[in-house]
Design a protein around this motif. Structure first.
Motif, PDB file in Angstrom:
ATOM      1  N   ILE A   1       0.868  -1.201   0.045  1.00 54.76           N
ATOM      2  CA  ILE A   1      -0.037   0.081  -0.012  1.00 54.76           C
ATOM      3  C   ILE A   1       0.928   1.277   0.046  1.00 54.76           C
ATOM      4  O   ILE A   1       1.798   1.523   0.655  1.00 54.76           O
ATOM      5  CB  ILE A   1      -0.889   0.139   1.301  1.00 54.76           C
ATOM      6  CG1 ILE A   1      -1.820  -1.295   1.221  1.00 54.76           C
ATOM      7  CG2 ILE A   1      -1.636   1.284   1.225  1.00 54.76           C
ATOM      8  CD1 ILE A   1      -2.787  -1.372   2.491  1.00 54.76           C
ATOM      9  N   SER A   2       0.670   2.155  -0.884  1.00 58.23           N
ATOM     10  CA  SER A   2       1.425   3.299  -0.900  1.00 58.23           C
ATOM     11  C   SER A   2       0.737   4.425  -1.587  1.00 58.23           C
ATOM     12  O   SER A   2      -0.675   4.253  -2.397  1.00 58.23           O
ATOM     13  CB  SER A   2       2.704   3.253  -1.887  1.00 58.23           C
ATOM     14  OG  SER A   2       2.355   3.226  -3.127  1.00 58.23           O
TER      15      SER A   2
ATOM     16  N   LEU B   1     -21.177   3.676  -6.045  1.00 58.39           N
ATOM     17  CA  LEU B   1     -20.389   3.389  -5.125  1.00 58.39           C
ATOM     18  C   LEU B   1     -19.055   4.095  -5.231  1.00 58.39           C
ATOM     19  O   LEU B   1     -18.856   4.325  -6.415  1.00 58.39           O
ATOM     20  CB  LEU B   1     -20.105   1.923  -5.304  1.00 58.39           C
ATOM     21  CG  LEU B   1     -21.248   0.874  -4.969  1.00 58.39           C
ATOM     22  CD1 LEU B   1     -20.646  -0.501  -5.184  1.00 58.39           C
ATOM     23  CD2 LEU B   1     -21.522   1.040  -3.295  1.00 58.39           C
ATOM     24  N   VAL B   2     -18.465   4.457  -4.249  1.00 54.83           N
ATOM     25  CA  VAL B   2     -17.197   5.131  -4.400  1.00 54.83           C
ATOM     26  C   VAL B   2     -16.266   3.929  -4.283  1.00 54.83           C
ATOM     27  O   VAL B   2     -16.346   2.952  -3.597  1.00 54.83           O
ATOM     28  CB  VAL B   2     -16.902   6.119  -3.280  1.00 54.83           C
ATOM     29  CG1 VAL B   2     -15.309   6.393  -3.090  1.00 54.83           C
ATOM     30  CG2 VAL B   2     -17.751   7.321  -3.164  1.00 54.83           C
ATOM     31  N   THR B   3     -15.279   3.717  -5.361  1.00 55.35           N
ATOM     32  CA  THR B   3     -14.159   2.731  -5.483  1.00 55.35           C
ATOM     33  C   THR B   3     -12.832   3.127  -4.857  1.00 55.35           C
ATOM     34  O   THR B   3     -12.395   4.077  -5.436  1.00 55.35           O
ATOM     35  CB  THR B   3     -14.440   2.125  -6.951  1.00 55.35           C
ATOM     36  OG1 THR B   3     -15.776   1.659  -7.077  1.00 55.35           O
ATOM     37  CG2 THR B   3     -13.475   1.094  -6.982  1.00 55.35           C
ATOM     38  N   VAL B   4     -12.310   2.268  -4.112  1.00 55.97           N
ATOM     39  CA  VAL B   4     -10.719   2.641  -3.741  1.00 55.97           C
ATOM     40  C   VAL B   4     -10.014   1.511  -4.257  1.00 55.97           C
ATOM     41  O   VAL B   4     -10.451   0.159  -4.133  1.00 55.97           O
ATOM     42  CB  VAL B   4     -10.806   2.757  -2.232  1.00 55.97           C
ATOM     43  CG1 VAL B   4      -9.396   3.060  -1.701  1.00 55.97           C
ATOM     44  CG2 VAL B   4     -11.611   3.703  -1.732  1.00 55.97           C
ATOM     45  N   LYS B   5      -9.148   1.928  -5.112  1.00 54.72           N
ATOM     46  CA  LYS B   5      -8.111   0.568  -5.724  1.00 54.72           C
ATOM     47  C   LYS B   5      -6.818   1.017  -5.363  1.00 54.72           C
ATOM     48  O   LYS B   5      -6.236   1.995  -4.833  1.00 54.72           O
ATOM     49  CB  LYS B   5      -8.181   0.938  -7.428  1.00 54.72           C
ATOM     50  CG  LYS B   5      -9.569   0.617  -7.806  1.00 54.72           C
ATOM     51  CD  LYS B   5      -9.599   0.314  -9.349  1.00 54.72           C
ATOM     52  CE  LYS B   5     -10.852  -0.469  -9.915  1.00 54.72           C
ATOM     53  NZ  LYS B   5     -10.698  -0.636 -11.490  1.00 54.72           N
TER      54      LYS B   5
ATOM     55  N   ASN C   1      -7.090  -8.312   1.101  1.00 50.72           N
ATOM     56  CA  ASN C   1      -8.013  -8.013   2.365  1.00 50.72           C
ATOM     57  C   ASN C   1      -7.560  -7.146   3.288  1.00 50.72           C
ATOM     58  O   ASN C   1      -7.324  -7.160   4.595  1.00 50.72           O
ATOM     59  CB  ASN C   1      -7.755  -9.527   2.949  1.00 50.72           C
ATOM     60  CG  ASN C   1      -8.685  -9.844   3.914  1.00 50.72           C
ATOM     61  OD1 ASN C   1     -10.095  -9.318   3.708  1.00 50.72           O
ATOM     62  ND2 ASN C   1      -8.418 -10.457   4.888  1.00 50.72           N
ATOM     63  N   SER C   2      -7.278  -5.882   2.660  1.00 50.69           N
ATOM     64  CA  SER C   2      -6.924  -4.747   3.429  1.00 50.69           C
ATOM     65  C   SER C   2      -7.864  -4.262   4.439  1.00 50.69           C
ATOM     66  O   SER C   2      -9.046  -4.493   3.814  1.00 50.69           O
ATOM     67  CB  SER C   2      -6.565  -3.428   2.380  1.00 50.69           C
ATOM     68  OG  SER C   2      -5.262  -3.615   1.711  1.00 50.69           O
TER      69      SER C   2
ATOM     70  N   GLU D   1      -3.379  -6.683   5.741  1.00 51.38           N
ATOM     71  CA  GLU D   1      -4.333  -7.482   6.595  1.00 51.38           C
ATOM     72  C   GLU D   1      -3.845  -7.843   7.827  1.00 51.38           C
ATOM     73  O   GLU D   1      -4.716  -7.979   8.714  1.00 51.38           O
ATOM     74  CB  GLU D   1      -4.351  -8.884   5.490  1.00 51.38           C
ATOM     75  CG  GLU D   1      -5.170 -10.046   6.037  1.00 51.38           C
ATOM     76  CD  GLU D   1      -5.218 -11.292   5.444  1.00 51.38           C
ATOM     77  OE1 GLU D   1      -6.035 -12.048   5.333  1.00 51.38           O
ATOM     78  OE2 GLU D   1      -4.424 -11.250   4.327  1.00 51.38           O
ATOM     79  N   ASN D   2      -2.524  -7.808   8.181  1.00 49.29           N
ATOM     80  CA  ASN D   2      -1.906  -8.050   9.236  1.00 49.29           C
ATOM     81  C   ASN D   2      -1.950  -6.769  10.081  1.00 49.29           C
ATOM     82  O   ASN D   2      -1.198  -6.557  11.129  1.00 49.29           O
ATOM     83  CB  ASN D   2      -0.647  -8.816   9.314  1.00 49.29           C
ATOM     84  CG  ASN D   2       0.317  -8.063   8.420  1.00 49.29           C
ATOM     85  OD1 ASN D   2       0.211  -6.825   7.989  1.00 49.29           O
ATOM     86  ND2 ASN D   2       1.497  -8.824   8.031  1.00 49.29           N
ATOM     87  N   GLY D   3      -2.432  -5.717   9.834  1.00 50.07           N
ATOM     88  CA  GLY D   3      -2.409  -4.516  10.382  1.00 50.07           C
ATOM     89  C   GLY D   3      -1.125  -3.681  10.139  1.00 50.07           C
ATOM     90  O   GLY D   3      -0.588  -2.623  11.066  1.00 50.07           O
ATOM     91  N   GLY D   4      -0.170  -3.972   9.141  1.00 49.13           N
ATOM     92  CA  GLY D   4       0.810  -3.418   8.865  1.00 49.13           C
ATOM     93  C   GLY D   4       0.888  -1.910   8.268  1.00 49.13           C
ATOM     94  O   GLY D   4       0.067  -1.310   8.540  1.00 49.13           O
ATOM     95  N   LYS D   5       1.576  -1.698   7.159  1.00 49.31           N
ATOM     96  CA  LYS D   5       1.734  -0.504   6.674  1.00 49.31           C
ATOM     97  C   LYS D   5       0.577   0.060   6.191  1.00 49.31           C
ATOM     98  O   LYS D   5      -0.194  -0.573   5.710  1.00 49.31           O
ATOM     99  CB  LYS D   5       2.922  -0.566   5.481  1.00 49.31           C
ATOM    100  CG  LYS D   5       2.984   0.679   4.903  1.00 49.31           C
ATOM    101  CD  LYS D   5       4.131   0.486   3.542  1.00 49.31           C
ATOM    102  CE  LYS D   5       4.105   1.762   2.723  1.00 49.31           C
ATOM    103  NZ  LYS D   5       5.162   1.582   1.710  1.00 49.31           N
ATOM    104  N   GLY D   6       0.127   1.255   6.464  1.00 48.53           N
ATOM    105  CA  GLY D   6      -0.937   1.831   5.892  1.00 48.53           C
ATOM    106  C   GLY D   6      -0.920   3.025   5.169  1.00 48.53           C
ATOM    107  O   GLY D   6       0.147   3.527   4.664  1.00 48.53           O
TER     108      GLY D   6
END
Length: 705
Positions: free
Chosen positions: A616-617, A635-639, A644-645, A691-696
């Motif tokens: 994710i960046s 719908l608003v779409t986030v890509k 599984n973010s 998914e594991n709560g890492g980089k946002g």
């Protein structure tokens, strides 16, 4: 508010994407069969699809079920100049009436009518406000002004054509001409009688046909614009005028919407940002359609039709191509196979035809007309693997990246009496073990094969026992697909079933196939097998690991990654799907567009499942539409998300308004808060983490109500 306006201006640079839930149709317009001049518009029936040309602004409009029409596969069009409307009749007897403003009215009475009489439609005659429709049982009188069926005259005989002269309706039948006075009750067949009147029947659409330069020419005279409209040899529309000496002056030419050449999509693969397709339906001893051979490629919205007039070069019929793959070392290098061997292309141009005369491919009948290659697939090093059906030897063939032929004669691909299998097809390589999977779909012995090229070992599965110890009763197996967890999905007449990854390579006599039980959740502790008894024709896996399942007559199902939820079920009745008979499905992992090949042509659905990003960046995460304008209800779409973010939508003050998980690399938001209420105008922060709560990552979206 000033900050909001500034942010909205900055958002205009966000990439433009189709909205999740949008449908599109990709129909052929290469074979003109009717032209209807209509004042400023000219309507054209081409390849059973409709388009128009605006004489004033030179624009071309394609009409289909995803934008204007209520159905697909058009049989007739006819313009009624009296009411300024176009009558459209579909092959299933559904009617639409279209005007020059694009307004359309559906008349489904005849389509819905259950009757024992012959419903076939033969011709249409326009008279005043009415269209008189000649059918297999009589005549339908359709009021095109009020958009309703006025009368139906059951004459108990097939009417080829009709004419209205004065107050008399004449019906052309095999036994002569029936006549009825409009002053009489024509619903009573007794008021019709055969006549010796000399009646001239003519097509109501004022089109004449002729044969010129090896093609059938359709010509329509346009009274409003004092010109002629006709089809060119390449299938496009042109306009011309004639002087007193019949010299032709071209006014407009090459008029046609972009599209494929044929509405045939038996096999599709989405690779290297392109959709590659072939249309032939062929299986030895079971299916032989003689569909024209053609490779059709969709590349960023434009169609490339590979060289297809090949019989003159090969000496064999170029028909029924049903398998295709692309060289991983060169996306312009494509192979296609089918009934008459293997075809090689480069940059859309024909290179070679491989048959029993110039390769190790064998023919069961010692004829180039039947060099059956129903399955082919490249491995990741550029070797092409193909399946040669109905031959005693060389059922598995490799054409190496350095152009050498190798064959592998496997007894497993023969029946117990040593006769060769009839329909080897659906070749895929799995991701984890680099095993080649394929099937024999012929009813004499349904089988699944797992072949290991590195060791030349092969496993055949021809007995299918499910997790309950029951034999899965099958009459056909049609497709294979690998899901995101490495499991092999099989599509059959019994529904889908799965060979799980941990069972791959095990003794086939001990292997259990999972039919996947779906709890009824009705307090009974009972469950049903997933899509039990549904005839599965194709399966594709999207970026979120969900299964898009195409069926023979029941449309398309979308099954969740955990297999427990039927997320969508599209039919032609409840959606813009062109037909319930599905031949192929392919998914664009980057955009989420799901291409659906039907027996009526190609359409697509923009899904919310895309391939996940590696990380994710801020450079690859974005939301659209942005800004969300007033009255937008989509719908608003986030890509650009990872698999599984974890996604949260918050106000600038940090108040949570929505949250969820991505489907592959995509998350969608309906612009409502946690209570289901539309959020207020403002800027919202979309916070995503792995998914594991890492980089946002954070991106912003503006809502304007």
């Amino acid at each position: 508010m000033r900050k909001l306006i500034l942010y909205i201006m900055l958002c205009l640079s966000i990439p433009v994407n189709a909205a999740v839930g949008d449908w599109n149709a990709y129909l052929a317009y290469s074979n003109i069969t009717d032209i209807e001049p209509a004042g400023k518009m000219v309507y054209v029936l081409s390849s059973n699809s409709l388009f128009s040309y605006n004489v004033d602004d030179k624009s071309v409009t394609a009409y289909n079920k995803t934008n204007y029409l209520n159905d697909t596969d058009i049989s007739f069009i006819v313009w009624n100049n009296n009411v300024k409307r176009l009558l459209i009749i579909y092959s299933n007897y559904n009617f639409d009436i279209l005007d020059n403003n694009g307004d359309i009215t559906n008349i489904c009475d005849y389509y819905n009518k259950s009757m024992t009489e012959d419903k076939n439609i033969n011709n249409i005659t326009i008279n005043g406000n009415y269209a008189y429709i000649s059918t297999g049982f009589g005549i339908i009188k359709l009021n095109m002004k009020d958009c309703e069926i006025s009368d139906s005259y059951n004459l108990k005989t097939n009417v080829a054509d009709c004419a209205i002269i004065g107050n008399t309706i004449y019906a052309k039948t095999a036994d002569g001409i029936l006549a009825g006075k409009t002053t009489d009750n024509l619903l009573d067949k007794g008021n019709w009688s055969y006549t010796s009147d000399n009646v001239s029947f003519s097509d109501s659409n004022d089109i004449t046909t002729s044969t010129a330069n090896g093609y059938k020419e359709y010509i329509a005279y346009d009274n409003s614009n004092n010109c002629y409209w006709s089809n060119q040899k390449d299938g496009k529309l042109q306009c011309y005028k004639l002087d007193n000496d019949n010299n032709k002056t071209i006014i407009a030419t090459d008029i046609c919407p972009d599209g494929p050449k044929y509405n045939h999509f038996w096999n599709m693969k989405f690779k290297y940002d392109r959709l590659y397709s072939v249309g032939g339906a062929f299986e030895a001893g079971e299916i032989e359609t003689y569909r024209p051979g053609c490779v059709q490629v969709l590349d960023k919205g434009e169609w490339q039709i590979y060289e297809d007039n090949l019989k003159a070069k090969t000496g064999v019929e170029y028909v029924d191509l049903n398998s295709i793959d692309v060289d991983p070392l060169d996306k312009e290098h494509v192979f296609a196979g089918g009934r008459t061997g293997l075809y090689e292309f480069k940059n859309g141009l024909f290179i070679n035809h491989y048959s029993n005369e110039n390769s190790i491919i064998e023919s069961p009948f010692n004829s180039k007309e039947y060099d059956i290659v129903n399955g082919l697939c490249f491995d990741n090093t550029g070797n092409l693997w193909l399946l040669n059906s109905l031959v005693d030897n060389k059922s598995i063939i490799k054409y190496t990246s350095d152009k050498k032929w190798e064959s592998y004669n496997k007894s497993a691909t023969k029946h117990s009496d040593n006769s060769p299998m009839q329909s080897l097809k659906s070749t895929i390589f799995d991701s984890d073990y680099n095993l080649m999977w394929f099937i024999n779909s012929h009813y004499l012995e349904l089988a699944i094969f797992c072949y290991q090229p590195s060791t030349d070992a092969i496993i055949k599965y021809n007995t299918f026992i499910n997790e309950d110890g029951l034999t899965i009763s099958l009459s056909d197996i049609d497709c294979l697909a690998e899901d995101k967890d490495g499991n092999i999905w099989i599509g059959s007449t019994a529904g889908p079933f799965v060979l799980e990854k941990e069972n791959i390579g095990e003794d086939p006599s001990n292997v259990v196939f999972n039919q996947i039980k779906i709890p009824r959740n009705d307090g009974t502790n009972l469950a049903d097998y997933l899509l039990s008894g549904v005839n599965i024709k194709c399966i594709a896996i999207d970026g979120g690991g969900r299964k898009w399942i195409g069926t023979d007559k029941q449309g398309v199902y979308l099954i969740s990654r955990d297999n427990m939820t039927e997320e969508l079920h599209f039919t032609k009745e409840n959606s813009m799907l062109l037909s319930n008979t599905i031949e192929s499905i392919a998914v664009d992992g980057a955009t989420g567009e799901v291409f659906i090949g039907t027996d009526k042509g190609l359409c697509s659905f923009m899904s919310d499942g895309t391939d996940p990003s590696m990380d994710i960046s801020k450079d690859n995460v974005y939301a659209y539409p942005n800004p969300v304008k007033p009255y937008y209800n989509g719908l608003v779409t986030v890509k650009g998300l990872t698999y599984n973010s974890d996604v949260k939508v918050v106000t600038t003050n940090g108040v949570l308004v929505a949250q969820g998980r991505s489907n592959g690399g995509t998350f969608t938001w309906d612009c409502n808060d946690l209570n289901g209420k539309r959020v207020a105008s403002g800027v919202y922060m979309i916070i995503a983490a792995t998914e594991n709560g890492g980089k946002g990552c954070v991106c912003k979206i503006a809502i304007v109500n």
